[in-house]
Design an enzyme around this catalytic site. Structure first.
Site, PDB file in Angstrom:
ATOM      1  CG  ASP A  42      -4.062 -33.842  23.581  1.00  0.00           C
ATOM      2  OD1 ASP A  42      -4.942 -34.705  23.515  1.00  0.00           O
ATOM      3  OD2 ASP A  42      -3.398 -33.618  24.620  1.00  0.00           O
TER       4      ASP A  42
HETATM    5  C1  GLC Z   1      -3.130 -35.835  27.266  1.00  0.00           C
HETATM    6  C2  GLC Z   1      -4.610 -35.823  26.966  1.00  0.00           C
HETATM    7  C3  GLC Z   1      -5.275 -34.511  27.287  1.00  0.00           C
HETATM    8  C4  GLC Z   1      -4.566 -33.864  28.455  1.00  0.00           C
HETATM    9  C5  GLC Z   1      -3.179 -33.500  28.001  1.00  0.00           C
HETATM   10  C6  GLC Z   1      -2.356 -32.894  29.145  1.00  0.00           C
HETATM   11  O1  GLC Z   1      -2.452 -36.592  26.334  1.00  0.00           O
HETATM   12  O2  GLC Z   1      -5.044 -36.259  25.690  1.00  0.00           O
HETATM   13  O3  GLC Z   1      -6.639 -34.779  27.587  1.00  0.00           O
HETATM   14  O4  GLC Z   1      -5.268 -32.712  28.875  1.00  0.00           O
HETATM   15  O5  GLC Z   1      -2.488 -34.590  27.413  1.00  0.00           O
HETATM   16  O6  GLC Z   1      -2.149 -33.850  30.127  1.00  0.00           O
END
Ligand code: GLC
Length: 714
Positions: A272
């Site tokens: 993430d």
């Molecule tokens: C965010 C989210 C994830 C998302 C990523 C990119 O913090 O947790 O679901 O795809 O970052 O935006």
């Protein structure tokens, strides 16, 4: 007649085929509840398992420098989308990753109902179409990975990102996830997220979800297992949180033992964003393949770790190989053309509208108040500050806006021009009078982005300033002014319909008895207002079923601790908890009303006993006994007698939709494998199909299962 041997054999074959079809074996005229081949059709995710990609990957790895390999293992920069680089000299393409579960960012794009609303459709064929549209629009925007679906089963309705996933039950979430991923992967890579147990928003960067292996395997992992093994998801996104003490981005048990080991995952794991990667050596050795969006740990530090012998070249090659394999399988090296003209096309918007139509759940319809008759209904008063608010969901990473949103006010006024709209939650004297005199009153209440959503710095569109609002819901209560508005309306008029907007369950004591109609509309997307109006006036016969339990009070919920950094998860939430504790929720899992009625009959099994490796075909007849066409979601739950361990009272193990005209009868075919009835045996460290008597129960909701049949599992 001249004897034509060929024609005779053909005729004979047809007669035999027809005969065996009638005995209920073979392919009769039953509707398949889950049409696997149709769902998987076109899913590139399975094209990756071929030899010339493997040889190409091997050849490239032998030519790449360590620096070039490590460059593949992290993003380069994050703007409105995230960019990762290629290696020009070797013809390795870069890669663009974009969110999300509501549609393909950046705005504008076809903006779907949120995942929980689509979960309420229980319609895997439709969800595949949703995936195809989102995948096509992702590609149209020049991106290669859609960071969706969110697959954590909802443990507690206060979780801030409940809106993104498909519901509380692992089987429902898994089936919807497989359909969605297969659609997306007709065009681009999907990303099954957030692996795993990312079920608390406010502490998501630090909390450890602690649970035993059986809870992990039976409740929190099944949607990810299906995403990988049934839908060939090209990527998996590791979650921010910890599971049993280890951050998911460096959790060897999750990434190597289970995902890459047992499940044979062929794609790559991206962390993430920003704080999803927590180390260099531990993360690389424990199975993280790519840090996103940048290179805090997987840049120079990783090159140094290899040179210092802390990370082997085999680990690097395995990670880079996974990334290259997906890039080539999804044709990134063929420079797919971006074609923005298909974004928000009429066909695409029509799919968003259909999802809203089928995701709206009719919860109460006292005295047949609904559907309202357009001709005979005179004055309608619509009230509530949310009725004309563009309410598409939170402003987290999945936020997205279309060019035009149809609000509930837009939909109602278009359907019934005389509608009087009171854009307020508190009524003046004359507004009360108008409400009292109305033929029908529609009240719109619920949540918006400040009440629930991804917990991240958000720019408030009104002020342009950053705010830390959103995150987990503070409670399941409606706002006091919304409750007051409902009670006021109920005191003034006996034809009151409440339309709830939000990610899920609300407590309703104190007003539920006083209103005649109740719809759950979730965040119904760019044409949600139109869909709500179509349901209210009966142009659409509601068919949604709750993908999550609506409990009466906190007493009917597991503990929700969104402040501690260590929390215990177990197997009991939603209908499993209600059954175990004997709770009667306001509305049970799988519940939803229709404007017509259905009758279930003639449940029959293809066999009365199965063993490991075998499948039972379950057929049931459904008749539309009402006077209007409608869809019904048939549900199959299994109870266990004689299990060696405590089992849930019942578990969802099948579902399917049937569309029926008045008086029509159709047969639904659901398949249950013996492995679907296994439990995770912690002593053996394996799934166990145990000898027991299973009772298969079929009906319209988890609380209404009129038909049953026993099945011996050997
Ligand atoms: C965010 C989210 C994830 C998302 C990523 C990119 O913090 O947790 O679901 O795809 O970052 O935006």
């Amino acid at each position: 007649m001249i004897f034509n041997p060929r024609r005779s054999y053909l005729l004979l074959a047809l007669i035999l085929f027809a005969a065996c079809g009638k005995k209920g074996g073979g392919s009769d005229d039953a509707v398949k509840a889950f049409d696997r081949e149709a769902i998987l059709e076109g899913n590139i995710g399975f094209a990756c398992m071929d030899d010339d990609v493997e040889s190409r990957v091997a050849s490239l790895l032998s030519q790449m420098t360590l620096e070039e390999k490590v460059l593949q293992m992290h993003g380069d920069r994050m703007e409105d989308v995230t960019y990762a680089l290629g290696v020009e000299r070797l013809g390795i393409p870069g890669m663009v990753l974009t969110d999300g579960p509501r549609g393909a960012k950046p705005s504008p794009a076809t903006t779907f109902p949120v995942g929980i609303c689509r979960g309420a459709t229980w319609n895997t064929a439709l969800e595949k179409k949703v995936g195809e549209v989102m995948g096509a629009e992702t590609r149209a925007k020049g991106a290669d990975v859609l960071l969706a679906p969110t697959l954590e089963p909802v443990r507690h309705p206060r979780w801030g990102r409940t809106q993104e996933t498909f519901g509380e039950d692992p089987f429902l979430v898994a089936r919807m996830g497989v359909a969605f991923i297969s659609g997306v992967q007709n065009h681009v890579m999907a990303s099954a997220k957030h692996y795993a147990a990312n079920n608390i928003e406010d502490t998501r960067f630090t909390v450890s979800a602690n649970m035993d292996e059986r809870t992990l395997r039976e409740i929190y992992l099944p949607p990810f297992k299906s995403a990988v093994m049934e839908a060939g998801s090209a990527t998996v996104m590791s979650a921010y949180n910890r599971v049993n003490g280890d951050y998911c981005g460096e959790n060897e048990h999750l990434l190597r033992d289970i995902l890459k080991g047992e499940w044979g995952f062929k794609g790559f794991v991206e962390s993430d964003w920003l704080v999803g990667t927590r180390s260099t050596v531990k993360a690389a050795n424990n199975g993280l393949d790519a840090e996103m969006p940048g290179a805090n740990y997987f840049g120079d530090a990783l090159v140094a770790a290899v040179n210092d012998g802390e990370v082997s070249m085999e680990v690097i090659d395995e990670a880079v190989g996974r990334i290259l394999r997906q890039k080539f399988c999804f044709g990134l090296d063929r420079n797919p053309v971006a074609d923005p003209s298909i974004v928000e096309s009429a066909d695409h918007v029509a799919v968003a509208l259909q999802s809203a139509r089928e995701g709206i759940v009719l919860l109460k319809n006292q005295g047949g108040l609904l559907p309202l008759n357009k001709e005979t209904t005179g004055s309608i008063v619509l009230a509530g500050s949310l009725a004309d608010f563009t309410n598409l969901g939170d402003y987290g990473s999945s936020s997205l806006a279309p060019t035009v949103t149809t609000t509930i006010k837009d939909g109602l006024v278009a359907a019934h021009p005389g509608t009087l709209f009171l854009d307020t939650d508190t009524l003046s004297g004359e507004e009360e009078t108008a409400m009292g005199d109305a033929d029908a009153v529609v009240i719109v209440v619920g949540n918006f982005w400040r009440d629930e959503g991804e917990n991240m710095p958000i720019v408030d569109p009104e002020t342009g300033l950053y705010t830390e609002d959103s995150g987990d819901r503070k409670s399941l209560n409606l706002k006091p002014e919304h409750e007051a508005l409902i009670k006021k309306a109920a005191s003034l008029n006996d034809r009151v319909i409440v339309v709830l907007i939000g990610s899920g369950a609300f407590f309703m004591d104190g007003w539920l008895e006083d209103v005649e109609g109740l719809l759950m509309a979730w965040y119904p997307g760019m044409r949600g207002g139109q869909a709500v109006a179509e349901v209210l006036f009966g142009e659409v016969n509601p068919s949604g079923k709750l993908p999550m339990t609506f409990p009466k009070s906190d007493a009917q919920l597991p503990v929700f601790d969104n402040t501690s950094t260590e929390v215990e998860f177990d197997m009991w939430h939603g209908y499993r908890l209600a059954d175990r504790e004997g709770y009667q929720p306001n509305f049970p899992f799988g519940f939803g009303l229709s404007y017509t009625t259905f009758e279930y009959s003639n449940l029959r099994l293809s066999t009365d006993a199965i063993k490991a490796g075998e499948t039972v075909e379950v057929r049931v007849d459904l008749t539309n006994t009402g006077d209007r066409a409608g869809d019904e979601v048939v549900q199959l739950y299994v109870s266990y007698e004689g299990s060696a361990v405590e089992r849930a009272v019942k578990e969802l193990k099948g579902f399917g939709r049937l569309s029926l005209n008045p008086g029509e009868t159709k047969t639904l075919l659901m398949e249950v494998k013996a492995e679907d009835l296994a439990y995770y045996n912690m002593e053996a460290g394996a799934w166990t199909v145990e000898p027991l008597t299973a009772t298969l129960k079929v009906g319209p909701s988890s609380a209404n299962l009129p038909l049953g049949a026993e099945l011996e599992v050997r």
